[in-house]
Design an enzyme around this catalytic site. Structure first.
Site, short mmCIF file in Angstrom:
data_model
loop_
_atom_site.label_atom_id
_atom_site.label_comp_id
_atom_site.label_asym_id
_atom_site.label_seq_id
_atom_site.Cartn_x
_atom_site.Cartn_y
_atom_site.Cartn_z
N HIS A 50 10.09 -18.33 71.13
CA HIS A 50 11.03 -17.45 71.81
C HIS A 50 11.18 -17.89 73.26
O HIS A 50 10.19 -18.13 73.95
CB HIS A 50 10.56 -15.99 71.77
CG HIS A 50 11.50 -15.05 72.47
ND1 HIS A 50 12.76 -14.79 71.99
CD2 HIS A 50 11.38 -14.34 73.63
CE1 HIS A 50 13.38 -13.94 72.80
NE2 HIS A 50 12.56 -13.67 73.80
N SER A 51 12.44 -17.99 73.73
CA SER A 51 12.76 -18.33 75.11
C SER A 51 12.16 -19.69 75.46
O SER A 51 12.46 -20.68 74.80
CB SER A 51 12.28 -17.22 76.03
OG SER A 51 12.81 -17.36 77.34
N MET A 52 11.31 -19.76 76.47
CA MET A 52 10.65 -21.04 76.77
C MET A 52 9.97 -21.60 75.53
O MET A 52 9.95 -22.83 75.31
CB MET A 52 9.62 -20.83 77.87
CG MET A 52 8.67 -22.00 78.11
SD MET A 52 7.47 -21.61 79.39
CE MET A 52 6.14 -22.73 78.95
N SER A 62 14.45 -18.77 69.11
CA SER A 62 14.88 -17.42 69.48
C SER A 62 15.08 -17.31 71.00
O SER A 62 14.27 -17.81 71.78
CB SER A 62 13.79 -16.41 69.04
OG SER A 62 14.05 -15.12 69.56
#
Length: 251
Positions: free
Chosen positions: A94-96, A121
């Protein structure tokens, strides 16, 4: 030699060891920790042995120096994940964590280890870079950015002592993301499933769709209502999509 019978390695937390036939490696967001995936680990344990990544510089690893780049993290994690390849690996970030997971997937495929599925994500496709200078802001502005995006860490930053412990890792992670530049190369060959929020200030619809070019193994895009941490409000649906990606006969 593998770590099949051990609960952890330096970067891996195995909250709910499972004998399922596939392992799901989960990569946290900027400032995040392995504990973010505790609930997901429990819920997916019937279908996956969940390995949650703990980056250096946070929680019980807070005295270790942070790794200052996405590619540096990927290099470190691939070296550890080789010890867990006695079962097929799937990846979720998720993200990073989506960028770290992507770079890990690239390295695994170069070694002949094809992930079952890569789930990305809350992150624009790797070809998009966005340097808002967050990592160069003072502590107050950095905290304001974290609060803007929401997530579990934002409330913890109200306590000055806790904030002092969390901010170095958060700043490091923003630096890693904002200095990341995609190096062109062959697309992945594994299936790619992307999750995004329709009101995420960090990811536009175009940037989410652009992931399609990064795998030849099939592509799915699932858009949810909400901002950067949309998956917290839509956990049941996201989990169902992950289960499907781990157990589909075609995979």
């Amino acid at each position: 030699m593998t770590r099949a019978e051990e609960h952890t390695t330096s970067s891996i937390r195995r909250f709910h060891p499972s004998e399922a036939g596939v392992r799901l490696v989960c990569f946290p967001h900027a400032g995040g920790a392995a504990s973010y995936f505790f609930r997901l680990s429990r819920q997916l344990s019937p279908v996956a042995d969940v390995l949650a990544v703990q980056y250096p510089g946070r929680q019980e690893r807070r005295k270790e120096p942070c790794v200052g780049s996405v590619t540096g993290l990927a290099d470190m994690l691939v070296a550890e994940l080789r010890e867990w390849t006695d079962r097929p690996l799937a990846l979720f970030g998720h993200s990073m964590g989506a960028l770290v997971g992507f770079e890990v997937a690239r390295r695994l495929e170069r070694e002949g280890i094809r992930p079952v599925t890569f789930f990305a994500s809350g992150r624009a496709a790797p070809s998009f870079s966005r340097d808002e200078g967050v990592h160069r802001r003072d502590d107050g502005a950095l905290i304001a950015k974290v609060r803007e995006l929401g997530g579990t860490a934002s409330g913890l930053l109200d306590d000055p002592d806790v904030a002092a412990m969390l901010l170095p890792a958060i700043r490091n992670d923003y630096r890693a993301v904002e200095t990341y530049r995609h190096t062109p190369g062959p697309p992945l060959t594994c299936p790619l499933v992307v999750f995004t929020g329709d009101a995420d200030p960090q990811v536009s619809a175009e940037e989410a769709r652009a992931w399609r070019a990064f795998s030849t193994g099939g592509f799915e895009l699932h858009t949810y209502s909400g901002g950067h941490f949309f998956l917290d409000a839509h956990a049941a649906s996201v989990l169902e999509k992950i289960r499907a990606g781990l157990t589909a006969p075609a995979l």
